[in-house]
Design an enzyme around this catalytic site. Structure first.
Site, short mmCIF file in Angstrom:
data_model
loop_
_atom_site.label_atom_id
_atom_site.label_comp_id
_atom_site.label_asym_id
_atom_site.label_seq_id
_atom_site.Cartn_x
_atom_site.Cartn_y
_atom_site.Cartn_z
N SER A 238 -1.35 19.10 -17.17
CA SER A 238 -0.57 18.78 -18.37
C SER A 238 0.01 20.07 -18.98
CB SER A 238 -1.51 18.37 -19.68
OG SER A 238 -0.87 17.98 -20.80
N LYS A 239 1.51 19.62 -19.15
CA LYS A 239 2.38 20.59 -19.52
C LYS A 239 1.83 21.27 -20.95
CE LYS A 239 6.70 19.13 -17.34
NZ LYS A 239 8.25 18.58 -17.63
N ARG A 240 1.41 20.46 -21.80
CA ARG A 240 0.67 20.85 -22.91
C ARG A 240 -0.52 21.68 -22.95
NH1 ARG A 240 1.72 15.39 -23.62
NH2 ARG A 240 -0.60 14.96 -23.29
N ARG A 241 -1.43 21.49 -21.80
CA ARG A 241 -2.68 22.23 -21.68
C ARG A 241 -2.54 23.29 -20.67
NH1 ARG A 241 -5.59 17.77 -21.02
NH2 ARG A 241 -4.92 17.66 -18.87
N VAL A 244 1.98 24.85 -15.68
CA VAL A 244 2.25 24.19 -14.51
C VAL A 244 3.74 24.41 -14.07
CG1 VAL A 244 0.84 22.12 -15.27
CG2 VAL A 244 3.12 22.17 -16.24
#
Length: 477
Positions: A238-241, A244
């Site tokens: 995930s881009k939020r976590r 990446v």
């Protein structure tokens, strides 16, 4: 258009370039080149609220970094989805005229209210037989046929979808603009895409797209859905976590060849890996061996530690001239490039990233007369033996008495070996304190090679400073 199969990579320019997207692009690139086909780059830029020109440039730059070049004869594009809106709408109208689609005047809230009242999920086909024409606020929905849709997938085999679980999905919004599914299919048809290779997360949309292909009078492409990438917790990246962004790895010193090699092994293992005992392969080898039928079904763990291990191997194998060119931008302004070139052959085996290079050799580039910052724990450990002060004194005398012309790696090592015999210790212990005194830490480049580059005068000066500190510490005790 060129002959041969046509593959496409269709990213949206809404953020940094995802490593999962990079892997998908490489799969398509390998297949297009090996099979004598075409790799089509299509920028799906219809999300005006989130698209930005710099993201498009970032996609093209990132693809070029991993070797997918617009100069290659197998490359076509970029095409922009936003330029095909008229074709999308025209296809929707053909579907309406053929009876494969119909207009519906229910609002989103009304759809939810009916679903709640009927005890179902989603849209119930309310407007299927009402014969509505286009009008303000009316959406155009696809009439999902009865029966089953079988998706023939090169990775997963035949995947059967019960059409009763698929609601009549929207093709045109109430304002007349096309939905992504419709635009995606129409563009694939117009560009004569023969093979769609993408991540597993897109599989649920595939029966809808296949229905559209067939309703528009075309055979569906060959589908292939490769496993998604997951993190250590086996959760989808995930881009939020998670980290990446391909660009972030590039900027911290991951080599393009290492990244390409690693990404290609996520969900697929080169057949000769076990025989050779290695996963390190050139691009031409990866291209020749990659087969969709060999791709696994299980999610692929994006292991940053393993990526770094790949990168370390690639740095180690670089010709020194290539290494110097690659690392030059990582070095601070004002550093003596000739001095760095002298130590470079002795650090390539120790680097995990190109960006690590300055921190490994910074002690060689301090202004004359400047002492390195000494790590306290390393100093305490190196000075703990009772013979440390005496050995340091002997080293200072021996190194200080060498002829300038004899200041070389071999002489420095031999001199140290002669001294360590007096103390009945091994070379590793003998050089511990001189290393900390000169470099400030207990690990780094090979000591004698580093001392040769540093020079006699500065080496002896730093050793003398360390001896003074050691005497001061002893007096305090």
């Amino acid at each position: 258009m060129s002959s041969g199969p046509r593959f496409r990579f269709a990213p949206s320019p809404t953020g940094s370039f995802h490593v999962g997207g990079a892997r998908t692009a490489l799969h398509n690139w390998a297949l297009a080149r090996r099979l004598g086909g075409t790799f089509v780059l299509r920028i799906e830029d219809t999300d005006e609220a989130r698209n930005r020109p710099e993201w498009t440039e970032g996609i093209i730059d990132a693809l070029a970094w991993i070797g997918i070049s617009a100069d290659d004869p197998h490359f076509e594009g970029p095409h922009f989805q936003s330029g095909h809106a008229d074709a999308h709408v025209a296809a929707a109208q053909r579907l309406h005229e053929s009876g494969a689609a119909y207009y519906c005047d229910l609002t989103g809230q009304q759809v939810q209210d009916r679903a709640k009242e009927l005890g179902i999920t989603g849209y119930d086909g309310y407007s299927r037989d009402r014969g509505l024409e286009a009008g303000p606020g009316r959406v155009l929905r696809f009439r999902v046929p009865e029966g089953h849709t079988v998706v023939r997938d090169a990775v997963r085999g035949d995947v059967d979808f019960d059409n009763s679980t698929i609601e009549d999905f929207v093709l045109l919004r109430g304002n007349g603009t096309p939905m992504f599914l419709l635009a995606n299919v129409v563009d694939d048809i117009e560009m004569q895409i023969s093979d769609v290779v993408r991540a597993e997360e897109h599989l649920p949309n595939t029966p809808k797209q296949q229905m559209l292909w067939e309703a528009l009078g075309h055979d569906a492409p060959r589908w292939a859905h490769v496993p998604v990438l997951v993190n250590e917790q086996r959760k989808k990246l995930s881009k939020r976590r998670d980290k990446v962004a391909l660009e972030s790895y590039r900027d911290e010193g991951i080599l393009a060849d290492a990244m390409v090699n690693y990404l290609m092994t996520l969900g697929w293992t080169p057949p000769r890996s076990e025989e050779l005992g290695s996963e390190i392969f050139t691009w031409s080898e990866l291209e020749d061996e990659f087969r969709l039928e060999d791709v696994t079904l299980s999610p692929a763990f994006f292991d940053v530690k393993k990526l770094v291990a790949f990168n370390k191997q690639y740095i180690k194998n670089m010709p020194i001239a290539a290494f110097l060119d690659a690392v030059d931008s990582e070095l601070p302004d004002g550093w003596d490039r000739a001095r760095f070139a002298a130590i470079a052959p002795h650090i390539v085996e120790r680097l995990e990233r190109l960006g690590d290079a300055p921190g490994v050799v910074d002690f060689l580039f301090l202004p004359d007369g400047t002492d390195p910052e000494i790590d306290a724990a390393s100093w305490d450990k190196a000075t703990k033996p009772e013979w440390s002060a005496a050995l340091l004194s002997d080293v200072i005398e021996a190194y200080g008495s060498l002829d300038t012309d004899s200041w070389s790696t071999d002489v420095l090592k031999t001199t140290m070996e002669d001294l360590m015999g007096r103390y009945e210790i091994k070379l590793g212990k003998a050089q511990a304190l001189p290393r900390v005194a000169v470099t400030g830490r207990s690990v780094g480049p090979p000591l004698f090679e580093a001392l040769e580059v540093l020079g006699q005068a500065e080496t002896v000066r730093r050793l003398q400073v360390a001896a003074t500190i050691l005497r001061s510490d002893a007096a305090t005790d």
